[in-house]
Design a protein around this motif. Structure first.
Motif, mmCIF file in Angstrom:
data_model
loop_
_atom_site.group_PDB
_atom_site.id
_atom_site.type_symbol
_atom_site.label_atom_id
_atom_site.label_comp_id
_atom_site.label_asym_id
_atom_site.label_seq_id
_atom_site.Cartn_x
_atom_site.Cartn_y
_atom_site.Cartn_z
ATOM 1 N N CYS A 17 0.814 -1.184 -0.059
ATOM 2 C CA CYS A 17 0.077 0.106 -0.064
ATOM 3 C C CYS A 17 1.040 1.379 0.130
ATOM 4 O O CYS A 17 0.616 2.325 -0.598
ATOM 5 N N THR A 18 1.870 1.346 0.921
ATOM 6 C CA THR A 18 2.879 2.391 0.779
ATOM 7 C C THR A 18 3.485 2.752 -0.493
ATOM 8 O O THR A 18 3.565 4.065 -0.914
ATOM 9 N N ASP A 19 3.641 1.575 -1.342
ATOM 10 C CA ASP A 19 4.152 2.063 -2.702
ATOM 11 C C ASP A 19 3.304 2.576 -3.551
ATOM 12 O O ASP A 19 3.605 3.586 -4.260
ATOM 13 N N SER A 20 1.823 2.358 -3.154
ATOM 14 C CA SER A 20 0.859 3.165 -4.259
ATOM 15 C C SER A 20 0.882 4.585 -3.740
ATOM 16 O O SER A 20 0.764 5.334 -4.729
ATOM 17 N N TYR A 21 0.982 4.704 -2.391
ATOM 18 C CA TYR A 21 0.863 6.183 -2.063
ATOM 19 C C TYR A 21 2.132 7.040 -2.359
ATOM 20 O O TYR A 21 1.963 8.284 -2.820
ATOM 21 N N MET A 22 3.088 6.314 -2.550
ATOM 22 C CA MET A 22 4.294 6.876 -3.142
ATOM 23 C C MET A 22 4.086 7.448 -4.569
ATOM 24 O O MET A 22 4.697 8.378 -5.074
ATOM 25 N N GLN A 23 3.176 6.740 -5.409
ATOM 26 C CA GLN A 23 3.072 7.122 -6.799
ATOM 27 C C GLN A 23 1.905 8.261 -6.704
ATOM 28 O O GLN A 23 1.804 9.085 -7.970
ATOM 29 N N LEU A 24 1.278 8.750 -5.689
ATOM 30 C CA LEU A 24 0.300 9.898 -5.647
ATOM 31 C C LEU A 24 0.844 10.943 -6.372
ATOM 32 O O LEU A 24 0.144 11.764 -7.304
ATOM 33 N N PRO A 25 1.922 11.588 -6.005
ATOM 34 C CA PRO A 25 2.484 12.952 -6.350
ATOM 35 C C PRO A 25 2.427 12.881 -7.934
ATOM 36 O O PRO A 25 2.166 13.894 -8.643
ATOM 37 N N ALA A 26 3.327 11.919 -8.577
ATOM 38 C CA ALA A 26 3.398 11.986 -9.977
ATOM 39 C C ALA A 26 1.943 11.893 -10.723
ATOM 40 O O ALA A 26 1.715 12.439 -11.647
ATOM 41 N N TYR A 27 1.033 11.074 -10.055
ATOM 42 C CA TYR A 27 -0.204 11.057 -10.509
ATOM 43 C C TYR A 27 -0.984 12.228 -10.559
ATOM 44 O O TYR A 27 -1.506 12.471 -11.523
ATOM 45 N N LEU A 28 -0.974 12.841 -9.640
ATOM 46 C CA LEU A 28 -1.644 14.287 -9.523
ATOM 47 C C LEU A 28 -1.166 15.258 -10.414
ATOM 48 O O LEU A 28 -1.724 15.868 -11.153
ATOM 49 N N HIS A 29 0.145 15.211 -10.458
ATOM 50 C CA HIS A 29 0.892 16.005 -11.591
ATOM 51 C C HIS A 29 0.362 15.698 -12.978
ATOM 52 O O HIS A 29 0.170 16.655 -13.676
ATOM 53 N N ASN A 30 0.418 14.487 -13.299
ATOM 54 C CA ASN A 30 -0.137 14.159 -14.680
ATOM 55 C C ASN A 30 -1.633 14.305 -14.838
ATOM 56 O O ASN A 30 -1.830 15.002 -15.974
ATOM 57 N N LEU A 31 -2.308 14.326 -13.840
ATOM 58 C CA LEU A 31 -3.723 14.589 -13.919
ATOM 59 C C LEU A 31 -4.072 16.080 -14.169
ATOM 60 O O LEU A 31 -4.790 16.315 -15.061
ATOM 61 N N VAL A 32 -3.139 16.962 -13.720
ATOM 62 C CA VAL A 32 -3.138 18.369 -13.727
ATOM 63 C C VAL A 32 -2.694 18.817 -15.113
ATOM 64 O O VAL A 32 -3.486 19.597 -15.845
ATOM 65 N N LEU A 33 -1.717 18.185 -15.650
ATOM 66 C CA LEU A 33 -1.405 18.275 -16.907
ATOM 67 C C LEU A 33 -2.275 18.073 -17.994
ATOM 68 O O LEU A 33 -2.482 18.790 -18.988
ATOM 69 N N ALA A 34 -2.914 16.498 -17.926
ATOM 70 C CA ALA A 34 -4.117 16.238 -18.896
ATOM 71 C C ALA A 34 -5.445 17.020 -18.606
ATOM 72 O O ALA A 34 -5.820 17.034 -19.715
ATOM 73 N N ASN A 35 -5.579 17.491 -17.547
ATOM 74 C CA ASN A 35 -6.953 18.523 -17.283
ATOM 75 C C ASN A 35 -6.352 19.664 -16.689
ATOM 76 O O ASN A 35 -6.309 19.805 -15.407
ATOM 77 N N PRO A 36 -5.972 20.708 -17.261
ATOM 78 C CA PRO A 36 -5.560 22.153 -17.132
ATOM 79 C C PRO A 36 -6.421 22.678 -15.788
ATOM 80 O O PRO A 36 -6.032 23.416 -15.015
ATOM 81 N N SER A 37 -7.837 22.416 -15.842
ATOM 82 C CA SER A 37 -8.729 23.208 -14.883
ATOM 83 C C SER A 37 -8.639 22.547 -13.523
ATOM 84 O O SER A 37 -9.363 22.749 -12.497
ATOM 85 N N THR A 38 -7.974 21.219 -13.590
ATOM 86 C CA THR A 38 -8.067 20.347 -12.133
ATOM 87 C C THR A 38 -7.133 21.093 -11.147
ATOM 88 O O THR A 38 -6.163 21.734 -11.546
ATOM 89 N N ILE A 39 -7.871 20.876 -9.884
ATOM 90 C CA ILE A 39 -6.969 21.295 -8.684
ATOM 91 C C ILE A 39 -6.452 20.328 -7.996
ATOM 92 O O ILE A 39 -7.416 19.299 -7.670
ATOM 93 N N ALA A 40 -5.116 20.069 -7.684
ATOM 94 C CA ALA A 40 -4.789 19.042 -6.984
ATOM 95 C C ALA A 40 -3.711 19.602 -5.680
ATOM 96 O O ALA A 40 -2.652 20.413 -6.363
ATOM 97 N N ASP A 41 -3.812 19.189 -4.786
ATOM 98 C CA ASP A 41 -2.820 19.470 -3.589
ATOM 99 C C ASP A 41 -2.768 18.302 -2.674
ATOM 100 O O ASP A 41 -3.796 17.879 -2.093
ATOM 101 N N LEU A 42 -1.729 17.972 -2.257
ATOM 102 C CA LEU A 42 -1.495 16.760 -1.491
ATOM 103 C C LEU A 42 -0.667 16.982 -0.220
ATOM 104 O O LEU A 42 0.297 17.625 -0.571
ATOM 105 N N HIS A 43 -1.251 16.714 0.942
ATOM 106 C CA HIS A 43 -0.197 16.777 2.175
ATOM 107 C C HIS A 43 -0.530 15.618 2.960
ATOM 108 O O HIS A 43 -1.780 15.141 3.054
#
Length: 134
Positions: A17-43
């Motif tokens: 599970c921890t490996d999946s969470y490590m992929q979240l920042p890259a996923y959110l970055h790609n999500l914003v790139l593919a959908n410019p109006s998307t708001i993504a913030d991870l803490h």
């Protein structure tokens, strides 16, 4: 041993599970790139659902979801969600220091008499807040 072997087998097949969470920042970055109006913030924090994490969530939610009487939030009734929603609404819309506490107290009243007593305190402290709650 069987349970530990089971968990180890799942980790080997599906990954940890921890490996999946490590992929979240890259996923959110790609999500914003593919959908410019998307708001993504991870803490992230080690303690999961708590007052601080839900307050953070509602602060960010308010930046793009307007506070509207038609807005409905469905939750699992976690105490931190309830506290975060009420404190956010009351604290930001009305400046009384004690109002958040009184609203929570009124909401948790088991007897109608206790509710009305607390609600009357709210009315005396801030009539506009009482009108908002109605």
């Amino acid at each position: 041993k069987a349970w530990k072997s089971h968990d180890l087998a799942i980790d080997n097949c599906q990954g940890k599970c921890t490996d999946s969470y490590m992929q979240l920042p890259a996923y959110l970055h790609n999500l914003v790139l593919a959908n410019p109006s998307t708001i993504a913030d991870l803490h992230t924090e080690l303690d999961s659902e708590n007052d601080v994490s839900w307050e953070w969530f509602f602060q960010h939610l308010a930046s793009f979801v307007p506070d509207d009487p038609q807005l409905v939030i469905v939750s699992d009734r976690h105490p931190s969600i309830y506290k975060g929603m009420n404190e956010r609404n009351i604290r930001y819309n009305f400046k009384g220091r004690h109002l958040g506490y009184l609203v929570a107290k009124a909401a948790r009243a088991f007897k109608l008499q206790d509710f009305y007593s607390t609600f009357n305190e709210i009315k005396e402290m801030d009539p506009a807040c009482a009108a908002y709650l109605l």
